[in-house]
Design a protein around this motif. Structure first.
Motif, PDB file in Angstrom:
ATOM      1  N   TYR A  46      -0.559  -2.696   5.004  1.00  0.00           N
ATOM      2  CA  TYR A  46      -1.713  -1.956   5.845  1.00  0.00           C
ATOM      3  C   TYR A  46      -2.621  -3.756   5.607  1.00  0.00           C
ATOM      4  N   LEU A  57     -12.423   4.168   7.978  1.00  0.00           N
ATOM      5  CA  LEU A  57     -12.700   2.438   7.831  1.00  0.00           C
ATOM      6  C   LEU A  57     -13.409   2.020   7.862  1.00  0.00           C
ATOM      7  N   TYR A 109      -4.867  -5.603   4.111  1.00  0.00           N
ATOM      8  CA  TYR A 109      -6.026  -4.702   2.852  1.00  0.00           C
ATOM      9  C   TYR A 109      -4.214  -4.575   1.588  1.00  0.00           C
ATOM     10  N   THR A 153      -4.832   5.824   0.760  1.00  0.00           N
ATOM     11  CA  THR A 153      -3.907   5.146   0.629  1.00  0.00           C
ATOM     12  C   THR A 153      -5.159   3.887  -0.189  1.00  0.00           C
ATOM     13  N   LEU A 154      -5.788   3.546   0.003  1.00  0.00           N
ATOM     14  CA  LEU A 154      -6.914   2.371   0.077  1.00  0.00           C
ATOM     15  C   LEU A 154      -7.199   3.162  -1.754  1.00  0.00           C
ATOM     16  N   ALA A 213       1.335  -1.338   0.323  1.00  0.00           N
ATOM     17  CA  ALA A 213      -0.519   0.087  -0.009  1.00  0.00           C
ATOM     18  C   ALA A 213       0.414   1.067  -0.300  1.00  0.00           C
TER      19      ALA A 213
END
Lengths: 232, 20
Positions: free
Chosen positions: A105, A117, A101, A42-43, A26
Protein backbone atom coordinates in the motif's frame (compact mmCIF):
# COMPACT_ATOMS: atom_id res chain seq x y z
CA UNK A 1 45.45 -0.36 22.51
CA UNK A 2 42.41 -1.94 20.95
CA UNK A 3 40.58 0.48 18.67
CA UNK A 4 36.83 0.34 19.10
CA UNK A 5 35.00 -1.64 16.43
CA UNK A 6 33.64 0.47 13.59
CA UNK A 7 29.96 -0.01 14.37
CA UNK A 8 29.50 -1.08 17.95
CA UNK A 9 25.81 -1.60 18.39
CA UNK A 10 24.81 -1.53 22.02
CA UNK A 11 23.11 -4.50 23.61
CA UNK A 12 19.83 -2.59 23.76
CA UNK A 13 20.01 -1.55 20.11
CA UNK A 14 20.82 -5.06 18.91
CA UNK A 15 17.89 -6.34 20.96
CA UNK A 16 15.63 -3.69 19.43
CA UNK A 17 16.77 -4.75 15.96
CA UNK A 18 15.87 -8.38 16.75
CA UNK A 19 12.38 -7.56 18.05
CA UNK A 20 11.58 -5.20 15.18
CA UNK A 21 8.21 -6.34 13.78
CA UNK A 22 7.91 -8.18 10.47
CA UNK A 23 6.58 -6.44 7.37
CA UNK A 24 2.86 -5.84 7.43
CA UNK A 25 0.41 -5.94 4.54
CA UNK A 26 -2.62 -3.72 4.02
CA UNK A 27 -4.55 -6.19 1.84
CA UNK A 28 -7.20 -3.76 0.52
CA UNK A 29 -10.57 -5.46 0.00
CA UNK A 30 -10.76 -6.16 -3.77
CA UNK A 31 -14.56 -6.23 -3.65
CA UNK A 32 -14.85 -2.62 -2.43
CA UNK A 33 -15.12 0.20 -4.98
CA UNK A 34 -12.06 2.52 -5.03
CA UNK A 35 -12.44 5.82 -3.19
CA UNK A 36 -12.30 7.49 0.22
CA UNK A 37 -14.19 4.82 2.12
CA UNK A 38 -12.06 1.99 0.77
CA UNK A 39 -8.78 3.83 1.44
CA UNK A 40 -9.75 4.80 4.98
CA UNK A 41 -11.17 1.34 5.74
CA UNK A 42 -7.87 -0.15 4.55
CA UNK A 43 -5.82 2.22 6.71
CA UNK A 44 -7.97 1.78 9.82
CA UNK A 45 -7.81 -2.00 9.50
CA UNK A 46 -4.04 -1.80 8.96
CA UNK A 47 -3.62 0.48 11.98
CA UNK A 48 -5.64 -1.89 14.17
CA UNK A 49 -3.41 -4.84 13.24
CA UNK A 50 -0.28 -2.73 13.66
CA UNK A 51 -1.41 -1.71 17.13
CA UNK A 52 -1.49 -5.36 18.21
CA UNK A 53 2.05 -5.71 16.86
CA UNK A 54 3.19 -2.47 18.57
CA UNK A 55 1.87 -3.65 21.94
CA UNK A 56 3.74 -6.94 21.49
CA UNK A 57 6.87 -5.03 20.43
CA UNK A 58 6.70 -2.64 23.41
CA UNK A 59 6.85 -5.57 25.80
CA UNK A 60 10.24 -6.48 24.32
CA UNK A 61 11.81 -3.07 24.95
CA UNK A 62 14.28 -3.68 27.77
CA UNK A 63 12.71 -2.23 30.93
CA UNK A 64 9.22 -1.63 29.57
CA UNK A 65 7.66 -4.76 31.04
CA UNK A 66 9.02 -3.92 34.49
CA UNK A 67 6.81 -0.81 34.57
CA UNK A 68 3.41 -1.13 36.20
CA UNK A 69 0.63 -2.24 33.89
CA UNK A 70 -1.01 1.17 34.31
CA UNK A 71 2.17 2.98 33.25
CA UNK A 72 2.65 0.64 30.27
CA UNK A 73 -0.89 1.51 29.21
CA UNK A 74 -0.35 5.24 29.69
CA UNK A 75 2.82 5.28 27.57
CA UNK A 76 1.18 3.32 24.76
CA UNK A 77 -1.98 5.43 24.86
CA UNK A 78 0.11 8.57 24.45
CA UNK A 79 2.64 7.36 21.89
CA UNK A 80 0.93 4.79 19.65
CA UNK A 81 0.37 7.18 16.74
CA UNK A 82 3.95 8.48 16.93
CA UNK A 83 5.13 4.88 16.64
CA UNK A 84 2.78 4.18 13.72
CA UNK A 85 3.86 7.37 11.93
CA UNK A 86 7.56 6.73 12.53
CA UNK A 87 7.19 3.26 11.04
CA UNK A 88 5.49 4.64 7.93
CA UNK A 89 8.18 7.31 7.64
CA UNK A 90 11.02 4.80 7.88
CA UNK A 91 9.41 2.52 5.28
CA UNK A 92 9.06 5.57 2.99
CA UNK A 93 12.68 6.76 3.12
CA UNK A 94 13.63 5.01 -0.11
CA UNK A 95 10.70 6.56 -2.00
CA UNK A 96 10.22 9.89 -3.70
CA UNK A 97 7.20 11.72 -2.26
CA UNK A 98 5.37 8.43 -1.67
CA UNK A 99 4.21 6.98 1.62
CA UNK A 100 4.65 3.28 2.28
CA UNK A 101 1.73 2.59 4.61
CA UNK A 102 2.45 -1.09 3.97
CA UNK A 103 4.47 -3.15 1.51
CA UNK A 104 1.38 -3.49 -0.67
CA UNK A 105 0.00 0.00 0.00
CA UNK A 106 2.27 2.70 -1.38
CA UNK A 107 0.48 6.01 -1.87
CA UNK A 108 1.65 8.90 -4.03
CA UNK A 109 0.12 12.38 -4.02
CA UNK A 110 -2.31 11.62 -6.82
CA UNK A 111 -3.56 8.43 -5.15
CA UNK A 112 -3.78 10.33 -1.86
CA UNK A 113 -5.86 13.06 -3.53
CA UNK A 114 -8.23 10.54 -5.13
CA UNK A 115 -8.73 8.57 -1.94
CA UNK A 116 -9.20 11.30 0.65
CA UNK A 117 -5.75 10.79 2.17
CA UNK A 118 -4.21 14.07 1.04
CA UNK A 119 -4.29 15.77 4.46
CA UNK A 120 -2.52 12.81 6.01
CA UNK A 121 -0.07 12.63 3.11
CA UNK A 122 0.80 16.31 3.35
CA UNK A 123 1.18 16.02 7.12
CA UNK A 124 3.60 13.07 7.04
CA UNK A 125 5.86 14.03 4.10
CA UNK A 126 7.81 16.79 5.93
CA UNK A 127 8.88 14.20 8.49
CA UNK A 128 10.05 11.86 5.71
CA UNK A 129 12.09 14.73 4.22
CA UNK A 130 13.59 15.51 7.62
CA UNK A 131 14.77 11.92 8.19
CA UNK A 132 16.00 11.65 4.58
CA UNK A 133 18.16 14.71 5.15
CA UNK A 134 19.62 13.03 8.21
CA UNK A 135 20.07 9.71 6.35
CA UNK A 136 18.69 7.95 9.40
CA UNK A 137 19.78 4.32 9.74
CA UNK A 138 17.81 1.35 10.96
CA UNK A 139 19.68 1.20 14.31
CA UNK A 140 18.81 4.85 14.92
CA UNK A 141 15.22 4.36 13.83
CA UNK A 142 14.52 1.43 16.19
CA UNK A 143 16.06 3.35 19.08
CA UNK A 144 14.10 6.53 18.29
CA UNK A 145 10.89 4.52 18.14
CA UNK A 146 11.52 3.16 21.64
CA UNK A 147 12.46 6.67 22.84
CA UNK A 148 9.20 8.06 21.41
CA UNK A 149 7.32 5.53 23.52
CA UNK A 150 9.29 6.15 26.71
CA UNK A 151 9.18 9.93 26.20
CA UNK A 152 5.48 10.21 25.44
CA UNK A 153 4.80 12.78 28.19
CA UNK A 154 1.69 11.03 29.45
CA UNK A 155 -0.03 13.00 32.20
CA UNK A 156 -0.96 9.80 34.02
CA UNK A 157 2.36 8.20 34.93
CA UNK A 158 2.39 6.69 38.44
CA UNK A 159 6.09 5.89 38.77
CA UNK A 160 7.81 8.86 37.14
CA UNK A 161 11.26 7.67 38.24
CA UNK A 162 10.85 4.25 36.62
CA UNK A 163 9.82 5.87 33.34
CA UNK A 164 12.79 8.25 33.66
CA UNK A 165 15.11 5.25 34.05
CA UNK A 166 13.66 3.73 30.88
CA UNK A 167 14.20 7.04 29.04
CA UNK A 168 17.76 7.27 30.36
CA UNK A 169 18.70 3.76 29.24
CA UNK A 170 17.33 4.34 25.73
CA UNK A 171 18.94 7.79 25.52
CA UNK A 172 22.24 6.22 26.55
CA UNK A 173 21.81 3.51 23.91
CA UNK A 174 21.36 6.20 21.26
CA UNK A 175 24.39 8.13 22.51
CA UNK A 176 26.54 4.98 22.53
CA UNK A 177 25.38 4.19 19.02
CA UNK A 178 26.36 7.64 17.78
CA UNK A 179 29.57 7.77 19.77
CA UNK A 180 30.52 4.50 18.20
CA UNK A 181 29.89 4.95 14.53
CA UNK A 182 29.32 8.60 13.86
CA UNK A 183 32.21 10.48 15.34
CA UNK A 184 32.28 12.88 12.39
CA UNK A 185 29.13 14.54 13.73
CA UNK A 186 29.23 14.93 17.50
CA UNK A 187 25.80 16.57 17.40
CA UNK A 188 24.01 13.69 15.67
CA UNK A 189 22.27 12.39 18.83
CA UNK A 190 20.86 15.85 19.40
CA UNK A 191 19.82 16.18 15.77
CA UNK A 192 17.92 12.90 15.98
CA UNK A 193 16.23 13.85 19.25
CA UNK A 194 15.30 17.22 17.76
CA UNK A 195 13.13 15.42 15.20
CA UNK A 196 10.77 14.28 17.97
CA UNK A 197 8.73 17.52 18.20
CA UNK A 198 7.86 17.26 14.49
CA UNK A 199 6.97 13.59 15.03
CA UNK A 200 4.60 14.60 17.83
CA UNK A 201 3.01 17.35 15.72
CA UNK A 202 2.54 14.95 12.82
CA UNK A 203 1.05 12.24 15.03
CA UNK A 204 -1.34 14.79 16.56
CA UNK A 205 -2.54 15.72 13.06
CA UNK A 206 -3.00 12.04 12.20
CA UNK A 207 -5.00 11.40 15.39
CA UNK A 208 -7.16 14.43 14.58
CA UNK A 209 -7.69 13.13 11.06
CA UNK A 210 -8.82 9.68 12.22
CA UNK A 211 -10.87 11.11 15.09
CA UNK A 212 -12.94 13.18 12.68
CA UNK A 213 -13.42 10.09 10.51
CA UNK A 214 -14.64 8.21 13.57
CA UNK A 215 -17.09 11.01 14.38
CA UNK A 216 -18.42 10.95 10.80
CA UNK A 217 -19.08 7.25 11.31
CA UNK A 218 -18.76 6.22 7.66
CA UNK A 219 -15.72 4.00 8.05
CA UNK A 220 -15.74 0.77 10.07
CA UNK A 221 -13.08 0.75 12.78
CA UNK A 222 -11.94 -2.19 14.86
CA UNK A 223 -12.21 -2.09 18.62
CA UNK A 224 -8.54 -1.69 19.54
CA UNK A 225 -8.07 1.20 17.11
CA UNK A 226 -11.20 2.87 18.49
CA UNK A 227 -10.06 2.30 22.04
CA UNK A 228 -6.67 3.92 21.37
CA UNK A 229 -8.26 6.79 19.45
CA UNK A 230 -10.61 7.44 22.34
CA UNK A 231 -7.70 7.38 24.81
CA UNK A 232 -6.30 10.44 23.01
CA UNK B 1 -9.06 0.23 32.83
CA UNK B 2 -12.54 -0.93 31.91
CA UNK B 3 -12.52 1.53 29.02
CA UNK B 4 -9.23 0.21 27.73
CA UNK B 5 -9.79 -3.47 28.10
CA UNK B 6 -8.22 -4.68 24.84
CA UNK B 7 -4.95 -2.84 25.51
CA UNK B 8 -5.04 -4.12 29.09
CA UNK B 9 -5.59 -7.70 27.94
CA UNK B 10 -2.89 -7.57 25.26
CA UNK B 11 -0.35 -6.22 27.75
CA UNK B 12 -1.23 -8.90 30.28
CA UNK B 13 -0.82 -11.70 27.75
CA UNK B 14 2.43 -13.62 27.80
CA UNK B 15 5.47 -11.70 26.64
CA UNK B 16 6.07 -14.37 24.02
CA UNK B 17 7.55 -12.92 20.83
CA UNK B 18 4.78 -14.67 18.86
CA UNK B 19 2.94 -11.36 19.00
CA UNK B 20 5.62 -9.99 16.76
Amino acid sequence: LHPPPLSPVTKIVSHLLVVEPEKIYAMPDPTMPDGDIKALTTLCDLADRELVVIIGWAKHIPGFSSLSLADQMSLLQSAWMEILVLSIVFRSLACEEELVYAEDYVVDEEHARLSGLLDLHVAILPLVRRYKKLSVEKEEFVTLKAIALANSDSMHIEDVEAVQRLQDSLHEALQDLEGGHNTEDPRRTGKLLMTLPLLRQTAAKAVQHFYSIKVQGKVPMHKLFLEMLEAK
Amino acid sequence: KEKHKILHRLLQNSTSPVDL
